[in-house]
Design an enzyme around this catalytic site. Structure first.
Site, short mmCIF file in Angstrom:
data_model
loop_
_atom_site.label_atom_id
_atom_site.label_comp_id
_atom_site.label_asym_id
_atom_site.label_seq_id
_atom_site.Cartn_x
_atom_site.Cartn_y
_atom_site.Cartn_z
N HIS A 1 45.70 57.82 -29.64
CA HIS A 1 44.70 58.89 -29.50
C HIS A 1 45.30 60.16 -28.92
O HIS A 1 46.30 60.14 -28.21
CB HIS A 1 43.55 58.41 -28.62
N VAL B 1 44.94 30.08 -16.93
CA VAL B 1 44.81 30.09 -15.48
C VAL B 1 43.45 29.53 -15.10
O VAL B 1 42.41 30.01 -15.56
CB VAL B 1 45.00 31.51 -14.91
N ALA C 1 44.20 50.68 -33.91
CA ALA C 1 45.64 50.99 -33.96
C ALA C 1 45.93 52.48 -33.88
O ALA C 1 46.95 52.95 -34.37
CB ALA C 1 46.27 50.40 -35.23
N GLU D 1 49.59 33.25 -20.63
CA GLU D 1 48.65 33.56 -21.70
C GLU D 1 47.99 32.27 -22.18
O GLU D 1 48.67 31.29 -22.47
CB GLU D 1 49.38 34.24 -22.87
#
Length: 498
Positions: free
Chosen positions: A50, A173, A47, A32
């Site tokens: 669904h 990366v 948040a 990350e």
């Protein structure tokens, strides 16, 4: 270093893939570029868990959303991140809306959703008395809900690390070289105490879950076949307990002008309004604008006017990784062993458990034998408990505990009443949390009325003492990715008179 899997991106998609792969006897690196997990769209979205009824039947979204939704209770029972089933309403005002709602209903049935029905005015207003009395129709989904998405990703990452995953934060990366089928060299630039260090590892598989940069990552070894067009959405967040005016998540009927804004209570009880949709955003544009926020408020007032602007505490925005294909992209590419998990926008959070299953199936079908561990631990102990009004101490009691010498009692954040023990617990779970913003997402210290004005320095001191490092608190605030509108602009007042 040689790995079986290098996963790029530690949002909800990357962390859930890492956690599910950590069930097996494999070596996993989760890379990350930011200083914590959940730093992209995962920490700045609606948040919502669904229902699964509105994604066009036949798309990958439609296949994964409902299936993913059904997994949330199990995940929450194992990882304790904060989820509750609330139900949702898509509300309409006229016959044109009614026709649209029936079309969505029929689409939902095709998607396999079995807990939806059309309501009329009387039942709607009995269910939600705070809604505009001019609402005539609604599509009700019993199984929709809300969760804490950044807490979900944090819990997944903690559990993956406990089960052997190597997590590299501050690790961008920069290059991927294909050395043959199922053989890649991945180079990442790791920032350690302000010093950049290049590292290269070998891996059999690369899993690209890089969010708004997933097209860039894919193109390092594949022909260009999709583009991510970041779509910004701005939100307004209100104080604790303001979400109690509603029982369900409230959506507006989609129209030619868009889906409208939603009005909902968060898992922790804050009222949340938004988002809008801005298609011309850059990949780093997380600013909010007063004019956009005013439009969001105006559209929300069409649904309910039962919120008080004096209780708003924060504005923020998130960038959704919208692909030009219009759908999720989850596939092994032309480069064997390179798997894309791209274009994961709404309902990506809800779909994430099912998306991880697709990735696992792709790996198995490629011929890689996944052997389950005997000692896999699926459980992550809870860090915080959702507080109700009854749980909150009086101002006098909080002030008394601010200077306590007992970590279990000492209050660090007075708005959310977070103790020193809780903050220390958040720092000792296998992921090095080097910012007050990271502690905030784990403990809610800084999420209250004063938005960290009181507790930020107190939290910083705990981090520095625990790790023996220096934390730049000003830089920490600037890099939080959350924006604040001035107190007078939307009428904010502070409970603590700060």
């Amino acid at each position: 270093m040689i790995y079986d899997f290098v996963i790029i991106g530690a949002g909800i998609t990357g962390t859930i893939i890492a956690r599910e792969l950590s069930r097996y006897k494999v070596k996993i690196l989760l890379a990350e570029k930011e200083n914590d997990v959940s730093m992209g769209a995962t920490k700045a979205n609606s948040a919502i868990v669904h229902g699964g009824y509105d994604d066009k039947h036949g798309t990958l979204k439609s296949k994964l959303c409902y299936k993913g939704r059904l997994s949330f209770e199990k995940y929450n029972s194992e990882l304790n991140f904060g989820y509750r089933k609330t139900g949702s309403l898509v509300v309409g005002f006229n016959e044109e809306d009614r026709e649209t709602l029936y079309n969505i209903y029929e689409n939902g049935l095709k998607n396999g959703v079995d807990d939806i029905r059309i309501l009329e005015q009387k039942e709607i207003l009995e269910m939600e008395p705070a809604l505009n009395p001019e609402i005539k129709y609604a599509l009700y989904c019993e199984g929709a809900g809300v969760c804490s998405p950044y807490e979900f990703a944090i819990a997944l990452a903690e559990n993956a690390v406990e089960n052997g995953t190597v997590l590299k934060l501050n690790s961008k990366v920069t290059d991927i070289k294909k050395c043959g089928d199922y053989n890649y060299n991945v180079t990442y630039e790791e920032n350690i105490n302000g010093r950049a260090e290049n590292n290269t590892v070998s891996t059999r598989y690369v899993i690209n879950a890089a969010g708004i940069y997933s097209d860039v990552i894919s193109e390092t070894v594949n022909k260009k076949n999709f583009t991510i067009n970041p779509r910004k959405g701005e939100y307004i967040l209100f104080a604790r307990d303001t979400g109690n005016i509603l029982n369900n998540v409230i959506f507006q009927t989609p129209s030619k002008l868009g889906k409208g804004v939603l009005v909902t209570s968060t898992y922790h009880g804050n009222l949340l309004i938004g988002p809008d949709a801005q298609n011309d955003s850059g990949r780093e544009d997380t600013g909010t604008e007063k004019e956009n926020l005013e439009q969001i408020l105006k559209r929300a007032e069409h649904v309910t006017k039962e919120f008080d602007l004096k209780t708003f505490i924060r504005t923020f925005s998130g960038l959704r990784a919208a692909a030009d294909t219009g759908d999720f992209i989850i596939e092994e590419t032309e480069s064997k062993g390179f798997i894309n998990a791209a274009g994961i926008q709404s309902p990506g959070l809800t779909s994430s458990p099912a998306a991880a299953e697709v990735i696992i199936e792709i790996i198995k079908n490629s011929g890689f034998e996944l052997m389950e561990k005997d000692n896999f631990n699926p459980y992550r102990k809870p860090l915080i408990k959702k507080k109700t009004k009854e749980d909150m101490l009086s101002v006098q009691e909080v002030n008394r505990l601010l200077e306590s010498e007992i970590p279990e009692e000492k209050i660090i954040c007075r708005c959310e009443q977070v103790t020193e023990k809780t903050i220390l617990d958040s720092l000792r779970r296998g992921i090095r949390v080097t910012s007050t913003d990271g502690v905030k997402r784990r403990t809610r210290a800084g999420m209250g009325w004063c938005q960290g004005s009181f507790c930020r320095e107190r939290v910083r001191e705990i981090i520095e003492k625990e790790y023996g490092i220096s934390v730049n608190s000003n830089e920490d605030v600037q890099n939080s990715g959350i924006n604040r509108v001035g107190k007078t602009e939307l009428g904010k007042q502070s409970f603590w008179n700060i």
